[in-house]
Design an enzyme around this catalytic site. Structure first.
Site, short mmCIF file in Angstrom:
data_model
loop_
_atom_site.label_atom_id
_atom_site.label_comp_id
_atom_site.label_asym_id
_atom_site.label_seq_id
_atom_site.Cartn_x
_atom_site.Cartn_y
_atom_site.Cartn_z
N ALA A 67 9.75 -1.46 1.43
CA ALA A 67 9.47 -2.14 0.16
C ALA A 67 7.98 -2.01 -0.17
O ALA A 67 7.16 -1.83 0.72
CB ALA A 67 9.85 -3.61 0.28
N GLU A 79 16.34 0.31 6.00
CA GLU A 79 17.48 -0.44 5.42
C GLU A 79 18.23 0.43 4.40
O GLU A 79 19.44 0.37 4.30
CB GLU A 79 16.98 -1.73 4.77
CG GLU A 79 16.45 -2.72 5.80
CD GLU A 79 15.95 -4.00 5.16
OE1 GLU A 79 14.91 -3.94 4.47
OE2 GLU A 79 16.60 -5.04 5.33
N GLY A 108 12.31 -1.51 4.49
CA GLY A 108 13.28 -1.19 3.45
C GLY A 108 13.69 0.28 3.48
O GLY A 108 14.77 0.63 3.00
N GLU A 149 9.05 -5.51 9.49
CA GLU A 149 8.78 -6.63 8.57
C GLU A 149 8.20 -7.85 9.27
O GLU A 149 7.37 -8.57 8.70
CB GLU A 149 10.07 -7.05 7.84
CG GLU A 149 10.50 -6.08 6.75
CD GLU A 149 11.42 -4.99 7.25
OE1 GLU A 149 11.39 -4.68 8.46
OE2 GLU A 149 12.15 -4.42 6.41
C1 TC6 Z 1 9.91 -4.24 3.64
O1 TC6 Z 1 10.27 -3.09 3.65
C2 TC6 Z 1 10.79 -5.37 3.29
C3 TC6 Z 1 12.05 -5.16 2.89
C4 TC6 Z 1 12.87 -6.26 2.43
C5 TC6 Z 1 12.77 -6.42 0.95
C6 TC6 Z 1 13.79 -7.35 0.38
N1 TC6 Z 1 3.86 -0.84 0.44
O2 TC6 Z 1 -1.12 3.18 6.40
P1 TC6 Z 1 -1.59 4.33 5.59
C7 TC6 Z 1 -0.19 2.16 1.47
S1 TC6 Z 1 8.32 -4.65 4.02
C8 TC6 Z 1 2.75 -0.61 -0.29
O3 TC6 Z 1 -3.05 4.53 5.44
P2 TC6 Z 1 -0.53 6.21 7.51
C9 TC6 Z 1 -1.39 1.80 2.34
O4 TC6 Z 1 -1.90 0.56 1.99
C10 TC6 Z 1 7.51 -3.12 4.40
N2 TC6 Z 1 1.75 0.18 0.13
O5 TC6 Z 1 -0.90 5.70 6.04
C11 TC6 Z 1 -2.33 2.94 2.03
O6 TC6 Z 1 -2.96 2.66 0.81
P3 TC6 Z 1 -4.48 3.09 0.55
C12 TC6 Z 1 7.87 -2.66 5.77
C13 TC6 Z 1 1.88 0.78 1.31
O7 TC6 Z 1 -0.04 7.56 7.37
C14 TC6 Z 1 -1.39 4.13 1.83
O8 TC6 Z 1 -0.10 3.56 1.52
N3 TC6 Z 1 7.13 -1.48 6.06
C15 TC6 Z 1 3.01 0.58 2.11
O9 TC6 Z 1 -1.68 5.92 8.43
C16 TC6 Z 1 -1.26 5.00 3.06
O10 TC6 Z 1 -0.91 4.17 4.15
C17 TC6 Z 1 5.99 -1.49 6.74
O11 TC6 Z 1 5.52 -2.51 7.19
C18 TC6 Z 1 4.03 -0.27 1.64
N4 TC6 Z 1 5.17 -0.50 2.33
O12 TC6 Z 1 0.65 5.27 7.98
C19 TC6 Z 1 5.30 -0.17 6.91
N5 TC6 Z 1 2.86 1.29 3.25
O13 TC6 Z 1 -4.50 4.58 0.71
C20 TC6 Z 1 3.91 -0.25 6.36
C21 TC6 Z 1 1.68 1.93 3.15
O14 TC6 Z 1 -4.74 2.61 -0.82
N6 TC6 Z 1 3.23 1.02 6.40
N7 TC6 Z 1 1.08 1.62 1.99
O15 TC6 Z 1 -5.29 2.38 1.62
C22 TC6 Z 1 2.76 1.57 7.54
O16 TC6 Z 1 2.93 1.07 8.62
C23 TC6 Z 1 1.97 2.85 7.42
O17 TC6 Z 1 1.56 2.96 6.08
C24 TC6 Z 1 2.76 4.13 7.80
C25 TC6 Z 1 1.90 5.36 7.40
C26 TC6 Z 1 3.02 4.14 9.30
C27 TC6 Z 1 4.06 4.22 7.06
#
Ligand code: TC6
Length: 692
Positions: free
Chosen positions: A66, A108, A105, A128
């Site tokens: 998400a 999911e 998500g 999450e």
């Molecule tokens: C969920 O899914 C809930 C579901 C239920 C709903 C009902 N959203 O980390 P990086 C941005 S909750 C928005 O540098 P990497 C990040 O801020 C989500 N933005 O890349 C950065 O922006 P910047 C569960 C996001 O290659 C840019 O993308 N998922 C999101 O080192 C690049 O990211 C997670 O918790 C996001 N979901 O790592 C996963 N993700 O360039 C969260 C990233 O402006 N993400 N951004 O600074 C990660 O853990 C890592 O981004 C990665 C990639 C491992 C996917």
């Protein structure tokens, strides 16, 4: 053409429609992408020539889940849970083709598809919980139905991603695909499902795996008990467990409704707001306004470390772990051998626990060169001085390094308090000098304070920050001041903790309040662990503080079996009457009035001055942003991530309230509590640190 064409593209391969998600950089499932998927799905369903659908990520990954920036805002378009139910209900088989990451998500979504294929290098997970929420798009209901509740607990409550191979072993991935041929493999897989006339596999209809919990009803209680320490203070893990329990107990749709309600509670709470803030704060810390991302870094092929004590050894391990050769220097053979032995033992213990392959112990030790000659550092690209905190010695070392180090080498000090500019002034190359303050144990703690001197060159800063990340640290850029960000604020807490015990609050009560707040330990437990005699000597200390008197009685902390607390053979702490007597004696001698304090006062007296000091640090420009201070405290001192760091926490209390209490304490205890001008200004403008 419609507005969503650019985020999801559809291509036909025979009877298979391939839907490619193209919302870079991570395919976060924001409104536009959700709407785009829905539109493309509906079009594929309506097309009678399409017999199956493949969902694949464009760019680096399938999807990072998400869009975190949308939480807490009014939602528009189809919700993710509704979209996933819609995908699952499709009458044509939908295959998820996964590369890179399928997280939150993203996974999911894959679980709502009828089949999943993935390349072996892909990572899947439900992180999450780390954002203070739960997989609220059916993840807590679908995952246990695929992998069983016990494994689902690990994946959802643990939050760490798993590799596609392991996922395939659990039945979460149906087939592994070759790295270079995911799309073709997924299309062929989909064609096969159609040709074989396979019935659509909907996870919601499965019951076989959750039957396991019915045979072992104690499963959840056991899990709660095993993880109580790790999850202390957090709300999300318990909600995750309750949802998985619901998956085992309730029909699918009721389970989904339960999950939804739990998700809404968490996402609107303070803990999740704090954890989401920390997610972005960590990424912000890497950004330095006047040192752009494309600043060329200096190549670092070999690192020199001066000092093979606890710090020097731990620092070296970071580089060895990353495959960077290290030359380590000591003045005496004995100390050097002791240091090398500690490093080896550390690696061997890790290997024994199965977290390192035995052959890697030798590989890493093989990258380490030991020497008694400072001259041997001539070939190093970065030299980190890690001797004890004595300005005289540090100055001497840096003036020698100036003659030894090759041109362009970076000269760093691991000092935790001292003036980097004064150290740099001992060289003819102050632009190459920087602070790299690691936290103990340096091979474990993730924080790295990178200290920018007045003359430090921009490419030196860029190199230290990049290298820090490369070795797994979270580098935060700070300015030169006594104790930098972390220890400067810690000193505030320590001063007030010392004053409280003279007033009659026991050290155990101070520690209990700080521990209950969520920090790993209070100030007196921490002093006992570090050793009370750091910087103390019988000859020079005649001030007769509580610490002096404890040290004089050989109560020097855990290592001598007694400090503020008494310790048994297993290092279990018990409150000490001797300590209480010493405190009473010192208080009497100093004429301190003894009184009671509530837990709230203990908390305010120890933590509000830290916030106030943080404000002064910002005023002086010693930290770039309030969130950098929070990142320091979370990663260097164990500040509970669910409280978002001291500055975020102060915002949640409200700065006017913090200000009012600081003023009240100032009236009673003097200018140690004098509010920072920045705090006064923000409070009067109705703003918080978040608004800076
Ligand atoms: C969920 O899914 C809930 C579901 C239920 C709903 C009902 N959203 O980390 P990086 C941005 S909750 C928005 O540098 P990497 C990040 O801020 C989500 N933005 O890349 C950065 O922006 P910047 C569960 C996001 O290659 C840019 O993308 N998922 C999101 O080192 C690049 O990211 C997670 O918790 C996001 N979901 O790592 C996963 N993700 O360039 C969260 C990233 O402006 N993400 N951004 O600074 C990660 O853990 C890592 O981004 C990665 C990639 C491992 C996917």
């Amino acid at each position: 053409m419609n507005a969503n064409d650019n985020v999801v593209s559809t291509a036909r391969e025979g009877a298979v429609a391939v839907l490619t998600l193209q919302s870079g950089p991570v395919n976060a499932l924001g409104t536009a992408l959700r709407q785009g998927i829905l539109a493309a799905l509906e079009a594929a369903e309506a097309d009678s020539a399409v017999k199956a659908i493949v969902l694949i990520g464009g760019g680096r990954m399938f999807s990072a889940g998400a869009d975190i920036t949308e939480f807490g805002k009014p939602q528009s378009g189809i919700s993710l849970p509704d979209l996933l139910n819609r995908i699952e209900a499709s009458l044509k088989p939908v295959v998820a083709a996964i590369h890179g990451n399928a997280l939150g998500g993203g996974l999911e979504t894959a679980l709502a598809c009828h089949y999943r294929v993935a390349v072996s290098s892909a990572k899947v997970g439900l992180p999450e919980v780390k954002l203070g929420i739960l997989p609220g798009a059916g993840g807590t209901q679908r995952l246990p139905r695929v992998v069983g509740p016990r494994k689902a607990l690990d994946v959802i409550v643990g939050g760490s991603p798993i590799g596609a191979k392991a996922a395939s072993g659990m039945g979460l991935v149906d087939e592994l695909a070759p790295e270079e041929g995911l799309r073709a493999h997924a299309v062929a897989f989909a064609e096969r499902m159609v040709a074989e006339g396979r019935p659509l596999l909907k996870i919601r209809d499965r019951d076989d795996k959750i039957a396991e919990s019915r045979e072992n009803p104690g499963l959840f209680a056991e899990f709660r008990q095993e993880n109580a320490r790790k999850t202390r203070g957090f709300e999300a893990p318990e909600a995750c467990i309750a949802c998985i329990e619901a998956a085992c107990r309730l029909p699918f749709d009721e389970g989904l409704a339960f999950e939804r309600a739990e998700f809404q509670k968490l996402v609107s709470g303070t803990q999740s707001a704090a954890q989401r803030y920390v997610f972005f704060a960590e990424r912000q810390a890497a950004k330095i306004p006047d040192v752009p991302d494309d600043t060329p870094a200096r190549p670092i092929a070999r690192v020199g470390v001066i000092g093979a004590g606890t710090m020097g050894g731990g620092i070296s391990m970071n580089f060895l772990n990353a495959g960077i050769p290290v030359t380590i220097v000591e003045t005496k053979r004995e100390a050097l051998d002791r240091g090398l032995k500690t490093i080896r033992t550390n690696y061997e213990n890790t290997a024994r626990k199965g977290r390192l392959r035995p052959e890697d112990v030798e590989t890493r030790m093989g990258l380490l060169t030991d020497t008694l000659e400072l001259d041997k550092l001539a070939e190093c690209d970065l030299i980190i001085e890690a001797v004890f905190e004595d300005m005289g010695i540090k100055k001497e070392i840096f003036s020698k390094l100036d003659t030894i180090a090759k041109p362009g080498a970076i000269l760093a000090s691991n000092t935790s308090y001292l003036d980097i500019d004064a150290i740099a002034a001992m060289t003819n190359r102050p632009a190459d000098v920087i602070g790299m303050h690691f936290f103990s144990p340096a091979n474990v703690m993730r924080l790295l304070e990178v200290v920018r001197g007045e003359k430090t060159a921009k490419d030196v800063i860029a190199t230290a920050m990049q290298l820090g990340r490369k070795v797994g640290k979270i580098p935060v850029l700070v300015g030169v001041c006594h104790g930098f960000v972390g220890n400067r604020m810690l000193a505030e807490r320590q001063r007030e903790a010392n004053r409280l015990i003279l007033e009659g609050v026991t050290p155990w009560d101070v520690d209990r309040v700080i521990h209950d707040f969520g920090l790993p330990m209070g100030p007196f437990t921490m002093s006992d662990l570090a050793g009370l005699d750091i910087g103390w000597s019988r000859e020079t200390n005649k001030s007769e503080s509580v610490r002096d008197l404890l040290c004089e009685q050989d109560r020097r902390g855990q290592k001598t079996g007694a400090g503020f607390y008494d310790y048994d053979a297993k290092r279990k702490a018990t409150p000490s009457e001797v300590t209480e007597e010493i405190i009473a004696r010192v208080a009497e001698r100093q004429g301190v009035k003894r009184r009671d304090a509530t837990d709230q006062e203990i908390l305010e007296r120890t933590l509000y001055p830290m916030v106030n000091e943080g404000a002064k640090i910002l005023e002086e420009g010693k930290a770039i942003r309030a969130s950098d201070i929070d990142i320091v405290w979370i990663n260097g001192y164990g500040w509970p991530v669910y409280r978002g760091g001291p500055m975020f926490w102060a915002d949640t209390i409200g700065l006017p309230k913090v200000l009012e209490r600081l003023r009240a304490y100032q009236a009673e205890y003097g200018d140690a509590f004098k509010p920072a001008a920045l705090l006064e200004r923000l409070a009067s403008e109705g703003k918080g640190f978040k608004d800076l």
